[in-house]
Design an enzyme around this catalytic site. Structure first.
Site, short mmCIF file in Angstrom:
data_model
loop_
_atom_site.label_atom_id
_atom_site.label_comp_id
_atom_site.label_asym_id
_atom_site.label_seq_id
_atom_site.Cartn_x
_atom_site.Cartn_y
_atom_site.Cartn_z
N TYR A 64 0.82 -1.21 0.00
CA TYR A 64 0.00 0.00 0.00
C TYR A 64 0.85 1.26 0.00
CZ TYR A 64 0.28 1.07 5.10
OH TYR A 64 0.68 1.41 6.37
N CYS A 65 0.24 2.32 -0.51
CA CYS A 65 0.84 3.65 -0.50
C CYS A 65 -0.29 4.64 -0.20
CB CYS A 65 1.56 3.95 -1.82
SG CYS A 65 0.48 4.03 -3.27
N HIS A 66 -0.19 5.85 -0.70
CA HIS A 66 -1.23 6.85 -0.42
C HIS A 66 -2.50 6.56 -1.21
CE1 HIS A 66 -2.57 11.34 -0.44
NE2 HIS A 66 -3.22 10.64 0.46
#
Length: 108
Positions: A64-66
C-alpha cells in the site's frame, strides 16, 4: 498479474487470517508519520530493490501507498522477482481511511 483488493477486502482478510498476510507500506517516512495501518512493515519505494530480501515470500504481501499507484509499481516489481502471492491495496491508505478506519488521518 497483481490482484487489486479493496480496503474492505484487505480489512476482512487481516481479521480472518491474521499472521498470514504482510502489509507493506512503500510510502515515504513523512507520510508514515501522518498516517499508518498497523501492523505493517515499512520500506519506502526507493529502497525496495536493495531491501527486497526483507519481504517475506512465504506469506501473502499486500502493498500500500497513499492512493495505490506507487504500491502497484512495487507489487509489479516484486512479482517479476519471485513473489507469488501479491496484492495491491486499491486506493491506498486514503481508501482505508474512508472505507475502514476513519481514525486513520487523511492527507494530501
Amino acid at each position: 498479474m497483481v490482484v487489486q483488493l479493496t480496503a474492505l477486502e484487505v480489512s476482512e482478510k487481516l481479521q480472518r487470517e491474521p499472521g498470514t498476510v504482510v502489509l507493506l507500506d512503500v510510502r515515504e517516512p513523512f507520510e508514515r508519520a501522518l498516517a499508518v495501518i498497523e501492523p505493517s512493515m515499512h520500506i519506502p519505494l526507493g529502497e525496495v530493490p536493495e531491501r527486497a530480501a526483507e519481504i517475506p515470500k512465504d506469506r501473502e504481501v499486500i502493498v500500500y501507498c497513499h492512493t495505490g499507484s506507487r504500491s502497484m509499481m512495487v507489487a509489479g516489481f516484486l512479482s517479476t522477482r519471485g513473489w507469488k502471492t501479491l496484492a495491491n491495496l486499491a486506493g491506498g491508505i486514503d481508501a482505508w481511511s474512508v472505507q475502514v478506519d476513519p481514525n486513520v488521518p487523511r492527507y494530501h
